[in-house]
Design an enzyme around this catalytic site. Structure first.
Site, PDB file in Angstrom:
ATOM      1  N   GLU A 126      -9.258  12.405  12.165  1.00 46.97           N
ATOM      2  CA  GLU A 126      -8.557  11.215  12.674  1.00 46.97           C
ATOM      3  C   GLU A 126      -7.691  11.513  13.892  1.00 46.97           C
ATOM      4  OE1 GLU A 126      -5.834   7.493  11.040  1.00 46.97           O
ATOM      5  OE2 GLU A 126      -6.516   9.055   9.661  1.00 46.97           O
ATOM      6  N   LYS A 146       0.842  -1.186   0.000  1.00 52.64           N
ATOM      7  CA  LYS A 146       0.000   0.000   0.000  1.00 52.64           C
ATOM      8  C   LYS A 146       0.878   1.235   0.000  1.00 52.64           C
ATOM      9  CE  LYS A 146      -3.205   2.751   2.794  1.00 52.64           C
ATOM     10  NZ  LYS A 146      -3.995   2.860   4.039  1.00 52.64           N
TER      11      LYS A 146
END
Length: 396
Positions: A194, A145
């Protein structure tokens, strides 16, 4: 050791009193901190990886404040994405504590900014090409990723960050809203959804987000998108990688740690996200919120996996220097309590305008057009706060 880190009173709306250049503000669902002036700045590291001694440097500065009898024993500011970047952390002259933001409490900023131009970096088509290259690298086994970001330069001489910060706090009261003095007439501002990590006493929490979908103005379509995100095998896998990394970084520091088996949906004004609250109890009370944050940073949600390979790919495929974007922003006090958010949904303002940022996690099977659309939707959060929602097509 005795600490006095904030003023005794709790004040109602400190976001309204934020003044760029003279103060910094950090507002979360737990409360608002307004840091006024600079008593002492945390000095830069002499190491290539500034994170390696960041907690030690902050402790040393807080020790200086205590020895001098300064009443504020906390540090507020931002840390960059790259290990060799310059952090901007200060012990303020005065630190005031207030209530969390509430919806509609601050005025909106729409229609108040004169815009001379919008310049994306890279151009949308080149971003899609970079995503396609990353997918090929993933298929070849180079990494699993990588998070690829875009920036958008907004030419706006005389831009004032204060009304935008107030609008973000009012529009996203459940987010982590910030306006941080970054030196040289620059201000880091944004509203991150977040939480990287918080520590209060011995209780620790992190709320990693990964896997996203844009919101819709149509309620039925919005519900469909949320349900599709929750079912998406690609997004759930991306999310699980991040949660596993966060739990793995926290576990050595915790006597116990709770990691839910299933993610939940997290809603902002423009996006749906998959989120998981990881919570536990720190084993050693001497491990500060900042030490935990540096152990976590960068998570796969903003960098990728494996970390070293993903960092190298970011350097190869991205067309700009991230600086403070995807770093961490927040505070820590002398007792180790603190709160750090991931620096996303943000901008860096200067006297000539500002740079906006947005990124997307690229994994096997990622669709370049979909990742481009995701970054455009994320940029829309800041564009809307500036009264530029109608022009968002210029970056799509």
């Amino acid at each position: 050791m005795t600490t006095v880190s904030v003023s005794v009173e709790t004040e109602p709306d400190l976001v309204a009193e934020y003044r760029p250049g003279a103060s910094s503000v950090f507002a979360s669902p737990r409360g608002t901190l307004l840091a006024e002036g600079t008593y002492f700045a945390v000095p830069p590291s002499g190491r290539p990886d500034g994170l390696a001694d960041l907690d030690r440097r902050v402790r040393a500065v807080l020790g200086v404040a205590e020895a001098a009898g300064h009443p504020v024993r906390a540090v507020v500011g931002a840390v960059p994405f790259a290990p060799g970047g310059r952090d901007h952390l200060v012990v303020p002259m005065r630190l005031r504590r207030g209530a969390p933001p509430s919806a509609g409490q601050a005025m909106r900023a729409a229609g108040t900014v004169g815009i001379l131009g919008l310049r994306p970096a890279p151009e949308p088509a080149r971003y899609a090409e970079a995503v396609a290259r990353a997918v090929r690298h993933i298929d070849a086994g180079a990494y699993t990723k990588v998070v690829l970001a875009r920036s958008l330069r907004v030419d706006a001489p005389g831009f004032d960050p204060a009304p935008v910060v107030r609008a973000l706090a009012a529009g996203e009261p459940s987010a982590y809203t910030f306006g941080i003095d970054a030196g040289g007439g620059r201000t880091l501002l944004g509203a991150s959804p977040e939480l990287l990590v918080s520590r209060r006493g011995r209780r620790v929490a992190a709320h990693p987000l990964a896997g996203s979908a844009p919101r819709s103005a149509d309620p039925a379509e919005d519900a469909r998108r949320a349900a599709a995100l929750l079912r998406s095998a690609k997004d759930r896998h991306e999310h699980a990688v991040v949660v596993d990394a966060v739990a793995g970084a926290l576990r050595p520091h915790c006597a116990e740690l709770s990691v839910p088996a299933e993610p939940t949906l997290v809603r902002t004004s423009t996006m749906w996200h998959l989120g998981t609250v990881v919570a536990g109890t720190v084993a050693d009370p001497g491990v500060s919120a900042l030490a935990l944050a540096t152990a976590l940073h960068p998570t796969p949600a903003v960098c990728g996996t494996p970390t070293a390979a993903a960092r190298a790919a970011i350097g190869e495929l991205e067309a700009f220097d991230r600086g403070l974007y995807t770093g961490m922003v927040g505070w820590v006090d002398a007792e180790g309590d603190g709160e750090w958010a991931v620096t996303i949904r943000c901008a860096l303002a200067d006297p000539a305008g500002l740079d906006l940022y947005a990124g997307a996690g690229i994994v096997a099977g990622s669709d370049p057009a979909a990742e481009l659309a995701e970054t455009s939707a994320k940029l829309g959060t800041m564009l809307a706060a500036l009264g530029l929602a109608a022009e968002s097509a210029d970056v799509a």
